[in-house]
Write an enzyme that holds these catalytic residues in place. Structure first.
Site, PDB file in Angstrom:
ATOM      1  N   HIS A 137      55.024  26.296  54.791  1.00 26.75           N
ATOM      2  CA  HIS A 137      56.387  25.988  55.246  1.00 26.75           C
ATOM      3  C   HIS A 137      57.235  27.250  55.047  1.00 26.75           C
ATOM      4  CE1 HIS A 137      60.444  24.158  54.851  1.00 26.75           C
ATOM      5  NE2 HIS A 137      59.955  23.084  55.449  1.00 26.75           N
ATOM      6  N   ASP A 214      53.240  24.680  46.242  1.00 32.07           N
ATOM      7  CA  ASP A 214      54.310  23.909  46.874  1.00 32.07           C
ATOM      8  C   ASP A 214      53.827  22.458  47.000  1.00 32.07           C
ATOM      9  OD1 ASP A 214      55.973  22.594  48.605  1.00 32.07           O
ATOM     10  OD2 ASP A 214      55.989  24.155  50.144  1.00 32.07           O
ATOM     11  N   GLN A 217      54.765  17.984  49.769  1.00 30.24           N
ATOM     12  CA  GLN A 217      54.128  16.915  50.555  1.00 30.24           C
ATOM     13  C   GLN A 217      53.002  16.242  49.773  1.00 30.24           C
ATOM     14  OE1 GLN A 217      55.251  15.855  53.384  1.00 30.24           O
ATOM     15  NE2 GLN A 217      56.595  17.522  54.018  1.00 30.24           N
ATOM     16  N   LYS A 240      61.668  13.546  49.447  1.00 33.58           N
ATOM     17  CA  LYS A 240      60.461  13.106  50.151  1.00 33.58           C
ATOM     18  C   LYS A 240      59.703  12.071  49.330  1.00 33.58           C
ATOM     19  CE  LYS A 240      59.892  17.665  52.252  1.00 33.58           C
ATOM     20  NZ  LYS A 240      60.509  17.582  53.581  1.00 33.58           N
ATOM     21  N   CYS A 378      59.349  23.902  60.684  1.00 32.02           N
ATOM     22  CA  CYS A 378      59.553  24.975  59.687  1.00 32.02           C
ATOM     23  C   CYS A 378      58.236  25.670  59.365  1.00 32.02           C
ATOM     24  CB  CYS A 378      60.188  24.440  58.400  1.00 32.02           C
ATOM     25  SG  CYS A 378      61.803  23.727  58.643  1.00 32.02           S
TER      26      CYS A 378
END
Ligand code: PLP
Length: 420
Positions: A137, A214, A217, A240, A378
């Site tokens: 991202h 990261d 998600q 999220k 993104c």
């Protein structure tokens, strides 16, 4: 402070025995209509919907406890501080880490920038390399570009296999002596690919490479055990994972937090301020200047309670079923191409329909009540690699249903007929 509403109080339900219809009822927004049709919300990778328990915890804070944290000795002040620090404790337990190693911040973007500016910027120099992957991202690309520009370090990109999984041999080969830092997504927001981050971080660590994962998600969709991953930094974003926007966290190994200078300065992050010098607070507060999103974090604490009560393994299993169903049905749609078919995949499906622009598809799907995202998600470098300008992305969460999957595919067939 009132107790958060647990959807399923008591011991965790065994996998497969969660009443998902009841779970869905916890989400007020999912009851609404769009353009006169029942909403089918398939944009959870963008932001997740919130259960009533989260909305109520936030509402309760403003109605009954609102005060600033870590400053006032009065009752409201200590209630607010207890609730805010309680949220940190819950989030830390959720990620299996110590709460003092968890910096609360506005989200993954801030978290990665904190690692970039406080850890990487003072350490990297010309000749050093930052290794990232094709599927990142922008939040895990641009901060490293800014660091590279200012330090003279270079950026190297690990490429993918055609199914959208990482080329692990190439990744390991790319971990050369000049690589000082590896920044990698746990789960791709475009492809759904779940990267084997524990094995990757093990390889990186053997070579002395610091790892930034990261987890934006991943944390909403699977059990995340940061010590088992073995990274140096792990970033999450609250919105999220059923929490408020403007909430998130950076976990870091304690030795990094102790060695890193503050990123931004102000109140809350100091022990003593004099004109001839300031003594900073201990981590994590050293990195938390200014008034935080207190109500948002209290909501995030309720979100963590909610997800924990469901059981993240149950969430992952439920979303795996929805993904399998959606993938099977989408494969039957003429001219439809799915981007990202890695074996280990989260419930994110990027697709294109031959002859139909992604934005047109998403616009017409919206008229059918179906919310999907269209565009570049993104992740410009990833879409360039696929040679496409845009895709549609349907991203599912545990609160979606099999009927919604069918409604989505039926709507897609209908709008395809209008466009192709
Ligand atoms: N990383 C990934 C993989 C994401 O999907 C996102 C959000 O879409 C981010 C980072 C940025 O998160 P935020 O905008 O909440 O900081």
């Amino acid at each position: 402070m009132s107790a958060p509403n647990h959807p399923h109080p008591g011991p965790l339900p065994p996998a497969g025995e969660v009443d998902w219809t009841r779970v869905r009822d916890d989400f007020p927004l999912l009851k609404r209509e769009v353009h006169g049709k029942p909403l089918v919300y398939l944009d959870s990778a963008n932001t997740g919907q919130k259960p009533a328990a989260v909305i109520e915890a936030t509402d309760d804070f403003y109605r009954r406890h609102n005060a600033n944290v870590s400053r006032a000795v009065h009752t409201l002040g200590s209630e607010a501080t207890d609730a805010y620090e309680g949220a940190r404790r819950k989030l830390a337990a959720f990620l299996n880490v110590q709460r003092d190693d968890l910096v609360l911040c506005s989200g993954t973007t801030f978290a990665i920038n904190l690692a970039a500016y406080s850890w990487a910027l003072p350490r990297l120099k010309a000749g050093d390399t930052i290794l990232i992957t094709r599927m990142e991202h922008h939040a895990n690309i641009v901060p490293w570009q800014l660091v590279a520009q200012r330090t003279g370090a270079t950026i190297k990109v690990a490429e993918l296999l055609p199914d959208g999984s990482l080329d692990l041999d190439a990744l390991h080969a790319a971990m050369t002596a000049d690589v000082k830092l590896l920044a990698i997504a746990h789960v791709s927001n475009v492809l759904g690919t779940v990267n084997p981050v524990a094995a990757i971080c093990r390889e990186a660590r053997k070579r002395g490479i610091v790892t930034v994962v990261d987890g934006s998600q991943a944390a909403p969709h699977m059990a995340v055990d940061i010590p088992a991953i073995g990274c140096d930094f792990y970033a999450i974003t609250g919105h999220k994972m059923c929490g408020a926007t403007g909430t998130g966290a950076l976990w870091a190994r304690r030795e990094h937090l102790q060695a890193m200078p503050p990123f931004i300065g102000g109140g809350e992050m100091i022990k003593e301020v004099r004109f001839d010098g300031t003594v900073f607070n201990d981590p994590p507060h050293k990195f938390e200047a200014g008034t935080p999103n207190i109500a948002g974090f209290i909501g995030l604490g309720a979100a963590v309670d909610y997800l924990s009560a469901l059981g993240m393994d149950n969430v992952a299993a439920r979303e795996g079923e929805l993904l399998a169903h959606a993938t099977e049905e989408l494969r039957k749609v003429d001219g439809l191409r799915i981007f990202g078919e890695a074996r280990h995949k989260a419930a994110v499906i990027s697709f294109q329909v031959e002859g139909a622009h992604a934005h047109d598809l998403a616009t017409l799907l919206d008229l059918e009540g179906v919310a999907v995202r269209s565009g570049q998600h993104c992740a410009h470098p990833l879409l360039h690699w696929f040679g496409v300008a845009a895709t549609c992305r349907a991203s599912l969460a545990f609160y979606n249903t099999h009927d919604e999957v069918d409604a989505f595919v039926a709507a897609l067939r209908k709008v395809r007929r209008l466009l192709v």
